[in-house]
Structure formats: C-alpha cells, structure tokens
Design a protein around this motif. Structure first.
Motif, PDB file in Angstrom:
ATOM      1  N   LYS A 246      -2.962   2.254  -3.318  1.00  0.00           N
ATOM      2  CA  LYS A 246      -4.563   2.838  -2.378  1.00  0.00           C
ATOM      3  C   LYS A 246      -4.830   0.646  -2.354  1.00  0.00           C
ATOM      4  CE  LYS A 246      -6.960   6.712  -2.782  1.00  0.00           C
ATOM      5  NZ  LYS A 246      -8.385   7.656  -3.446  1.00  0.00           N
ATOM      6  N   GLY A 247      -4.136   0.033  -3.509  1.00  0.00           N
ATOM      7  CA  GLY A 247      -3.928  -1.539  -3.631  1.00  0.00           C
ATOM      8  C   GLY A 247      -5.124  -2.172  -4.171  1.00  0.00           C
ATOM      9  N   GLU A 248      -5.609  -0.498  -5.252  1.00  0.00           N
ATOM     10  CA  GLU A 248      -6.658  -1.231  -5.980  1.00  0.00           C
ATOM     11  C   GLU A 248      -6.327  -1.463  -6.963  1.00  0.00           C
ATOM     12  OE1 GLU A 248     -10.089  -1.297  -4.883  1.00  0.00           O
ATOM     13  OE2 GLU A 248      -9.391  -0.767  -3.002  1.00  0.00           O
ATOM     14  N   MET A 249      -6.883  -2.583  -7.955  1.00  0.00           N
ATOM     15  CA  MET A 249      -6.402  -2.669  -9.320  1.00  0.00           C
ATOM     16  C   MET A 249      -7.548  -1.845 -10.459  1.00  0.00           C
ATOM     17  SD  MET A 249      -5.851  -6.737 -10.183  1.00  0.00           S
ATOM     18  CE  MET A 249      -7.363  -7.429 -10.279  1.00  0.00           C
ATOM     19  N   ARG A 250      -6.556  -1.043 -11.331  1.00  0.00           N
ATOM     20  CA  ARG A 250      -6.879   0.262 -12.195  1.00  0.00           C
ATOM     21  C   ARG A 250      -6.685  -0.422 -13.205  1.00  0.00           C
ATOM     22  NH1 ARG A 250      -7.180   4.780  -9.612  1.00  0.00           N
ATOM     23  NH2 ARG A 250      -8.054   5.218 -11.859  1.00  0.00           N
ATOM     24  N   TYR A 251      -6.186  -1.161 -14.275  1.00  0.00           N
ATOM     25  CA  TYR A 251      -6.073  -1.787 -15.632  1.00  0.00           C
ATOM     26  C   TYR A 251      -5.275  -3.527 -15.574  1.00  0.00           C
ATOM     27  CZ  TYR A 251      -4.401  -0.197 -20.248  1.00  0.00           C
ATOM     28  OH  TYR A 251      -4.665  -0.213 -21.456  1.00  0.00           O
ATOM     29  N   GLU A 252      -5.250  -3.355 -16.965  1.00  0.00           N
ATOM     30  CA  GLU A 252      -4.814  -4.821 -16.941  1.00  0.00           C
ATOM     31  C   GLU A 252      -4.416  -5.067 -18.892  1.00  0.00           C
ATOM     32  OE1 GLU A 252      -9.387  -7.583 -17.551  1.00  0.00           O
ATOM     33  OE2 GLU A 252      -8.075  -7.674 -15.533  1.00  0.00           O
ATOM     34  N   HIS A 253      -3.448  -5.476 -18.974  1.00  0.00           N
ATOM     35  CA  HIS A 253      -3.377  -6.451 -19.995  1.00  0.00           C
ATOM     36  C   HIS A 253      -2.989  -7.523 -20.520  1.00  0.00           C
ATOM     37  CE1 HIS A 253      -0.673  -5.980 -23.878  1.00  0.00           C
ATOM     38  NE2 HIS A 253      -2.107  -5.236 -24.195  1.00  0.00           N
TER      39      HIS A 253
ATOM     40  N   LYS B   5       0.261  -0.751  -0.120  1.00  0.00           N
ATOM     41  CA  LYS B   5      -0.459  -0.376   0.159  1.00  0.00           C
ATOM     42  C   LYS B   5       0.996   0.747  -0.460  1.00  0.00           C
ATOM     43  CE  LYS B   5      -4.041  -1.441   0.525  1.00  0.00           C
ATOM     44  NZ  LYS B   5      -5.067  -1.949   1.244  1.00  0.00           N
ATOM     45  N   GLY B   6       0.484   2.273  -0.903  1.00  0.00           N
ATOM     46  CA  GLY B   6       0.945   3.562  -1.321  1.00  0.00           C
ATOM     47  C   GLY B   6       2.512   3.655  -2.150  1.00  0.00           C
ATOM     48  N   LYS B   7       2.452   1.941  -2.574  1.00  0.00           N
ATOM     49  CA  LYS B   7       3.422   2.062  -3.889  1.00  0.00           C
ATOM     50  C   LYS B   7       1.979   1.462  -4.844  1.00  0.00           C
ATOM     51  CE  LYS B   7       7.777   1.807  -1.854  1.00  0.00           C
ATOM     52  NZ  LYS B   7       8.322   3.025  -2.061  1.00  0.00           N
ATOM     53  N   VAL B   8       3.018   1.743  -6.160  1.00  0.00           N
ATOM     54  CA  VAL B   8       2.453   1.186  -7.448  1.00  0.00           C
ATOM     55  C   VAL B   8       2.941   0.521  -8.321  1.00  0.00           C
ATOM     56  CG1 VAL B   8       1.428   2.560 -10.074  1.00  0.00           C
ATOM     57  CG2 VAL B   8       1.325   4.056  -8.114  1.00  0.00           C
ATOM     58  N   VAL B   9       1.536  -0.542  -8.365  1.00  0.00           N
ATOM     59  CA  VAL B   9       2.237  -1.976  -8.431  1.00  0.00           C
ATOM     60  C   VAL B   9       2.402  -2.674  -9.632  1.00  0.00           C
ATOM     61  CG1 VAL B   9       2.492  -5.001  -7.578  1.00  0.00           C
ATOM     62  CG2 VAL B   9       2.602  -2.187  -6.024  1.00  0.00           C
ATOM     63  N   LEU B  10       2.916  -3.315 -11.093  1.00  0.00           N
ATOM     64  CA  LEU B  10       2.744  -4.041 -12.017  1.00  0.00           C
ATOM     65  C   LEU B  10       2.751  -5.000 -11.595  1.00  0.00           C
ATOM     66  CD1 LEU B  10       2.538  -4.256 -14.895  1.00  0.00           C
ATOM     67  CD2 LEU B  10       4.763  -3.333 -15.234  1.00  0.00           C
TER      68      LEU B  10
ATOM     69  N   LYS C 266       1.687   9.759 -10.216  1.00  0.00           N
ATOM     70  CA  LYS C 266       0.312  10.822 -10.497  1.00  0.00           C
ATOM     71  C   LYS C 266      -0.369  10.727  -9.373  1.00  0.00           C
ATOM     72  CE  LYS C 266       2.008  12.327 -15.363  1.00  0.00           C
ATOM     73  NZ  LYS C 266       1.791  13.104 -16.464  1.00  0.00           N
ATOM     74  N   GLU C 267      -1.450   9.880  -9.730  1.00  0.00           N
ATOM     75  CA  GLU C 267      -2.333   9.878  -8.698  1.00  0.00           C
ATOM     76  C   GLU C 267      -1.804   9.518  -7.297  1.00  0.00           C
ATOM     77  OE1 GLU C 267      -5.225   6.772  -9.090  1.00  0.00           O
ATOM     78  OE2 GLU C 267      -5.858   7.645 -11.510  1.00  0.00           O
ATOM     79  N   ALA C 268      -0.571   8.805  -6.795  1.00  0.00           N
ATOM     80  CA  ALA C 268       0.063   8.569  -5.635  1.00  0.00           C
ATOM     81  C   ALA C 268       0.417  10.099  -5.260  1.00  0.00           C
ATOM     82  CB  ALA C 268       0.753   7.532  -5.828  1.00  0.00           C
ATOM     83  N   GLY C 269       1.070  11.082  -6.191  1.00  0.00           N
ATOM     84  CA  GLY C 269       1.236  12.049  -5.469  1.00  0.00           C
ATOM     85  C   GLY C 269       2.903  12.197  -5.965  1.00  0.00           C
ATOM     86  N   ALA C 270       2.663  11.366  -6.381  1.00  0.00           N
ATOM     87  CA  ALA C 270       4.356  11.638  -7.328  1.00  0.00           C
ATOM     88  C   ALA C 270       4.891  12.798  -7.399  1.00  0.00           C
ATOM     89  CB  ALA C 270       4.945  10.264  -7.837  1.00  0.00           C
ATOM     90  N   LYS C 271       5.556  13.381  -7.792  1.00  0.00           N
ATOM     91  CA  LYS C 271       6.752  14.403  -8.374  1.00  0.00           C
ATOM     92  C   LYS C 271       7.574  14.477 -10.179  1.00  0.00           C
ATOM     93  CE  LYS C 271       4.495  16.470  -4.880  1.00  0.00           C
ATOM     94  NZ  LYS C 271       3.274  17.617  -5.336  1.00  0.00           N
ATOM     95  N   ASN C 272       7.121  15.195 -10.220  1.00  0.00           N
ATOM     96  CA  ASN C 272       8.102  15.603 -12.346  1.00  0.00           C
ATOM     97  C   ASN C 272       7.863  13.972 -12.552  1.00  0.00           C
ATOM     98  OD1 ASN C 272       9.088  17.931 -11.452  1.00  0.00           O
ATOM     99  ND2 ASN C 272      10.313  17.792  -9.773  1.00  0.00           N
TER     100      ASN C 272
ATOM    101  N   TYR D 239      10.631   3.932 -13.598  1.00  0.00           N
ATOM    102  CA  TYR D 239      10.516   4.629 -12.093  1.00  0.00           C
ATOM    103  C   TYR D 239      10.113   3.687 -10.557  1.00  0.00           C
ATOM    104  CZ  TYR D 239       7.653   5.658 -16.761  1.00  0.00           C
ATOM    105  OH  TYR D 239       7.598   6.534 -17.693  1.00  0.00           O
ATOM    106  N   ARG D 240      11.144   3.141 -10.609  1.00  0.00           N
ATOM    107  CA  ARG D 240      11.586   2.650  -9.100  1.00  0.00           C
ATOM    108  C   ARG D 240      11.732   3.522  -8.764  1.00  0.00           C
ATOM    109  NH1 ARG D 240      15.600   0.026 -10.586  1.00  0.00           N
ATOM    110  NH2 ARG D 240      14.278  -2.420 -10.315  1.00  0.00           N
ATOM    111  N   SER D 241      12.401   4.495  -8.274  1.00  0.00           N
ATOM    112  CA  SER D 241      12.724   6.021  -7.362  1.00  0.00           C
ATOM    113  C   SER D 241      11.491   6.924  -7.575  1.00  0.00           C
ATOM    114  CB  SER D 241      13.393   6.701  -8.080  1.00  0.00           C
ATOM    115  OG  SER D 241      12.944   7.133  -9.450  1.00  0.00           O
ATOM    116  N   GLN D 242      10.163   7.062  -8.092  1.00  0.00           N
ATOM    117  CA  GLN D 242       9.283   7.223  -7.740  1.00  0.00           C
ATOM    118  C   GLN D 242       7.755   6.594  -7.161  1.00  0.00           C
ATOM    119  OE1 GLN D 242       9.190   8.673 -12.647  1.00  0.00           O
ATOM    120  NE2 GLN D 242       9.263  11.094 -11.273  1.00  0.00           N
ATOM    121  N   GLY D 243       8.441   5.049  -7.013  1.00  0.00           N
ATOM    122  CA  GLY D 243       7.127   4.424  -6.095  1.00  0.00           C
ATOM    123  C   GLY D 243       6.838   3.162  -6.806  1.00  0.00           C
TER     124      GLY D 243
END
Length: 579
Positions: free
Chosen positions: A379-386, A286-291, A404-410, A316-320
């Motif tokens: 937030k731990g929700e699945m948003r997309y799949e391919h 939670k708090g991380k974007v996960v693939l 961006k949704e998670a608040g990552a900058k730049n 994108y590792r350093s951005q979460g």
C-alpha cells in the motif's frame, strides 16, 4: 536549539586553540580603534565569510575548495600589503599611485578612525574570514558532515554560523582586551608609531604562518590536547554521533518482528541517475513490497550486508519484492557514476540503484546510517526499519510477512543461508575491535606522527612505537581534508590494531594509474593471514578507488601491527575499517 548552543560553545573553545593564532594579528590591527566602527565590522565580515565558505565546502564540489584556495591567496596578498603599509609608512612611495592611494586610505582609516573605517574593517574581516582555518575538531567536523548529508539549507548555515559566532565571541573579548592594552601602551609610552609598526609586523608574521600552512599544521597538532578534548566532551555529553547501535527489533507474541505504521513511503525523486532500471517512484511501486537499502560501495558495513540483500532480491523477486539500492556517497570518488557502475557490476548488484549524490532521497527518508533498510508494504506504507548489520533473519521474516499481506501465494518461509567471501564475509563476533579510522584531517584521530602541515607536501617519520589503535606515516605525504596522498614512492602507513580483518579504502590519485604495494604483519609477510586483495607474500596493486581487504586473521585475539609500503607514488588513502 540544543545543537545550535553546542556549536556555539564549540566555537568559543576555538580561542583556546593555537590554530587561531595566525588570525589574531588581523584582529589586533583593529583593536585600538572604535569598537563599534572598527571591531564589530571586522568580526561580522569574518563570521559571514567563514559561514558562506564552510557551507559551500560542505555541500559543493571540488571547485569550491579550489576557489577558496585562490581566495585565500588573494586575501594573503591584501593582508600582506596592509601590514606593510602599517610597518613602513613610506612603502606607498615605491609602488604605483593607485596602490599608494588605496594603501594610504586603508592605513589612515586604521590609525586615524576616518569615516571609511566601517567599510575598511568589514573588507578586512571578509579577507580574514578566508584565512580563518579553525581546528576541525569533533564539533566542526560533525557540523560539516551534517551539512554535506543534509544539503544546502538554512539549518546547515545556522549551525556553521553558530560555530563562527562562538569563535567571534572569543575574538571579541581578545579585541576588547587588546584595545585596552594598546591604548595604555600609547598613553604611557607615547609610542603610537611603534605600536602601529608592531601590529604591522604581527600581521606579516600571520601571513607567513598561513602561507606555510602553520595555521592548520603544527598549531592544529598542538591544539589537539586543548580544544579537541573539550569539544569531544561536549559531543559525547549530547550524544551527537554519526553512528549508533541498532536496538534489538521488537517482536510480537509469535516471535515475529512487530510491524508498525511508520507513515507513507517518502519520495524517490532527486536521484541524479538510475542504474539497472528506469526511474522509479513511490506511486509506481504501489502493489509491490519494497526494500530500500541505503549504501555506499566503499563502506565495509554495507558490503557485509550486501550478500543478504542480493539473496532477498533474487529469492522474492518473482513474488513481488522490489529491492532498491540508494547509493549515497561518503567520499568524493563515490560520486563518480562510472565508479559506482563498475563496482556495482563487480559486486553482482543487478537490482535498481538510485544515485543519490545530492542526498535528496537520504533527506526524504530522514536517514542517518550506512547501511539502512526500510521496508514498505504494497500500500506504500513504511512498516519496518533496520540500521546497521546483523538481525538478517528478522529482516527476512518482515519481507515474508509483507508479501503475505500483499496476497502473494506460496511464500518461501525458509531463511536464506548466505556464504559470503572476501570483504563481504560477515564480521567476527569479537567485541572491542579497533575503530573505523579516517586519515584526512577533517575526521582524523589517533595519528601518532608529527603533523607538519596540511594540504601541502611534508615529510613524516614513524614513531618508535605505536600504541593500540594508533597509526603513523613514513615518507612524503600530503594530508587533505578526507584523504592523504603519497607524493614519492616508498611511503608507508603503519597501524597497531586488534581485529580479525583489516581494510583500507584506497585509490589512485591519477585515474588509470596502478600503484604497487607490499604488506607485512608484525614485520613478516602475511602468509595465510593475507586479505582478499593481497597475496601470501604481501603483494598487491591499487587500481580502483574502493575498499581493499589487506588482512584476515583466524580470529581477533591479540594485537598486531600492519605496515603497508607503496612502491609507486600517487596513492590516495582514506580510512581504515575492521571486522
């Protein structure tokens, strides 16, 4: 329910296949007795035993196959003994007294309808079920593949039981008809003794056929033009396939992929081991974007998608972003954690890998494909799949939006430019290329050599000419369920193909052994058309269990014939793939 009906219909079609012939003598041995006290127990024993053995074979390891082989030989001995007691009534006088007593009781129960008839028939049904090797047509292959991916559960057993029930229905009709025929013969000819001896002879013939592998060899080959065609029609009609084309992702009014609420991230529990990381959980992420990337290291589609996944993980590792590779094996050798560890290192995969040998995570995600990518927000929700290859820019834009949704900058909004090489290079854009082709008899297709036996050594000769997408063998090979094994040096595999790239999944049968091979294209050394695992003069070596790139043409124009000759014995070959 629809799939159960389909499996049942596929089982019914088994009776139209010659591969069921060796079992028929054991059924007919009970056909002149009371159906309720003799026929039904026999068929019930067959169906239940087949369902149990097939379920274990689908979800178990090699020990299940080995145990089943021992069980088949024990059953063969039992059937041979029973056949001899029917054929030679005085046979019991020449063996030990306990065997005489058992043989006489079985023979008397079979011919006089004693009270022990139900138990005897059920016992014979169990033994016959161990001998029953139905044609592994598309439906049974699909059921077994689904069982392997879904694990041992009620659904898998019900599908196998439905298939067995369909075959038993056909055998029941044969038993009822056979009973009437034998009763008429005994009544009209007064030849009950000779009929009994004839049944015993048929049983011995069946034992010999199974012992020689004819039940899964020549007879299976003959059946390809009967039941397989009907079964494949049903498979196509109901759309039951392990692969599917990925629909084009939907986009919003800005042209970006449309994100949706697909529910909470499923559990990551159940991995037998984690590589490059301690065990991860949905809660800890939670708090991380996960693939989550479902892959297996000998899958060409997974390998061609891998450079993009690795690029995203680094970028994108350093951005979460956390990338998790869930390794779900397709072949038995991909269950070996040492193999996965070694190949992952060679491929440069440094992000966490969950070894999903039991398909626990696969089932939690309700996944069906290699590769498959699931995108989870902070937030731990699945948003997309391919699923499958391609659409990489859209997938990367999904990562950017979720960060961006998670608040990552730049967040870097550029699209990664990937220049992959070797087997990881993207497939050509040509359509209508040769299909993925499995060599083991469980999923084999377009095999143009004569199948003499399976699970046993046999000599093969190449046909004079191969049609497009057909393949053949030369030399002494053993055809197993998921692979073929070369027993003597000099054996060859030939394939007539249409594609830019040709790959073959290979491995040494004995760990540590190196097998030399030589490749030709249209009877010539490949030269500039050689793949990454072959030299220009066509030479190469099999040292690991993995996918080998043999041919890379400038494009996919025209038809070509590949021939690979192994200069040493002991190679395992699994599947051709193309690009």
């Amino acid at each position: 329910m629809l799939i159960l009906i389909l499996a049942y219909l596929g089982g019914i079609l088994t009776i139209a296949s010659p591969c069921i012939l060796p079992v028929l003598p054991f059924v007919f041995a009970r056909s002149d007795q009371s159906f309720l006290r003799s026929g039904l127990p026999l068929l019930a024993g067959m169906a239940l035993t087949f369902t149990l053995v097939a379920t274990l074979a689908a979800v178990g390891g090699g020990w299940v196959v080995q145990a089943n082989q021992y069980g088949r030989w024990i059953a063969l001995v039992l059937m041979a003994f029973f056949g001899l007691t029917l054929l030679f009534p005085h046979f019991g006088d020449r063996v030990m007294h306990p065997l005489v007593s058992a043989g006489n009781k079985m023979s008397e129960a079979a011919t006089r309808g004693q009270k022990s008839q139900v138990g005897t028939s059920f016992l014979l049904g169990i033994a016959t079920g161990l001998l029953w090797a139905p044609c592994a047509g598309p439906i049974l292959g699909l059921v077994l593949t689904g069982a392997a991916l879904q694990g041992a559960n009620v659904g898998s057993s019900l599908l196998l039981l439905a298939y067995a029930a369909g075959a038993v229905t056909s055998l029941m009709l044969a038993l009822l008809i056979g009973g009437k025929v034998f009763t008429a013969m005994k009544r009209s000819l007064g030849a009950g003794e000779w009929v009994r001896r004839g049944i015993g002879a048929l049983m011995l013939v069946g034992v010999v056929a199974i012992a020689l592998g004819l039940d899964t060899g020549i007879l299976t080959r003959l059946s390809n033009q009967t039941t397989s065609g009907f079964e494949q029609t049903l498979v196509n009609k109901f759309g039951l396939s392990r692969t599917a084309n990925q629909a084009a992702p939907q986009s919003d009014e800005t042209g970006l992929p449309a994100l949706a609420d697909l529910g909470p991230m499923p559990s990551l529990n159940g991995a037998v081991q984690w590589l490059n990381s301690p065990p991860l959980t949905a809660e800890s992420l939670k708090g991380k974007v996960v693939l989550v990337d479902f892959w297996t290291y000998s899958c060409i589609n997974c390998l061609r998608a891998l450079p993009y996944v690795k690029a995203w993980a680094d970028k994108y590792r350093s951005q979460g972003l956390v990338v998790i590779g869930v390794h779900a094996p397709e072949f038995a050798f991909e269950r070996d954690i040492n193999n996965v560890t070694s190949e992952a290192k060679k491929l440069g995969v440094d992000y966490p890998i969950a070894i999903d040998n039991n398909y626990t995570i696969w089932r939690a995600f309700n996944n069906q494909y290699w590769p498959a990518h699931y995108f989870i927000d902070a937030k731990g929700e699945m948003r997309y799949e391919h699923f499958g290859e391609s659409e990489y820019p859209q997938s990367e834009r999904v990562i950017q939006e979720l960060l961006k949704e998670a608040g990552a900058k730049n967040v870097n909004t550029s699209i990664s430019q990937v220049q992959a090489k070797g087997v990881e290079q993207a497939a050509g854009n040509e359509g209508d290329i040769s299909p993925e082709t499995y060599l083991g008899y469980m999923r084999s297709q377009n095999f143009d050599s004569e199948i003499k036996t399976t699970d046993a050594p046999a000599d093969f000769t190449l046909p004079d000419k191969l049609a497009l997408d057909e393949w053949g063998l030369a030399g002494n090979w053993t055809i197993n369920d998921e692979k073929i094994t070369l027993n003597k040096s000099g054996g060859r595999i030939t394939y007539r193909f249409h594609a830019r790239d040709l790959h073959l999944v290979l491995g040494p049968h004995q760990a540590g052994k190196k097998i030399r091979f030589k490749v030709t294209v249209d009877d010539k050394a490949p030269g500039d058309m050689h793949g990454s695992d072959v030299s220009a003069d066509g030479e190469g070596t099999v040292s690991d269990q993995r996918l080998y790139q043999l041919i890379r043409l400038p494009d996919a124009s025209g038809e070509h014939t590949l021939s690979i000759q192994f200069l040493d014995d002991g190679v395992d070959a699994y599947a051709f793939t193309f690009g």
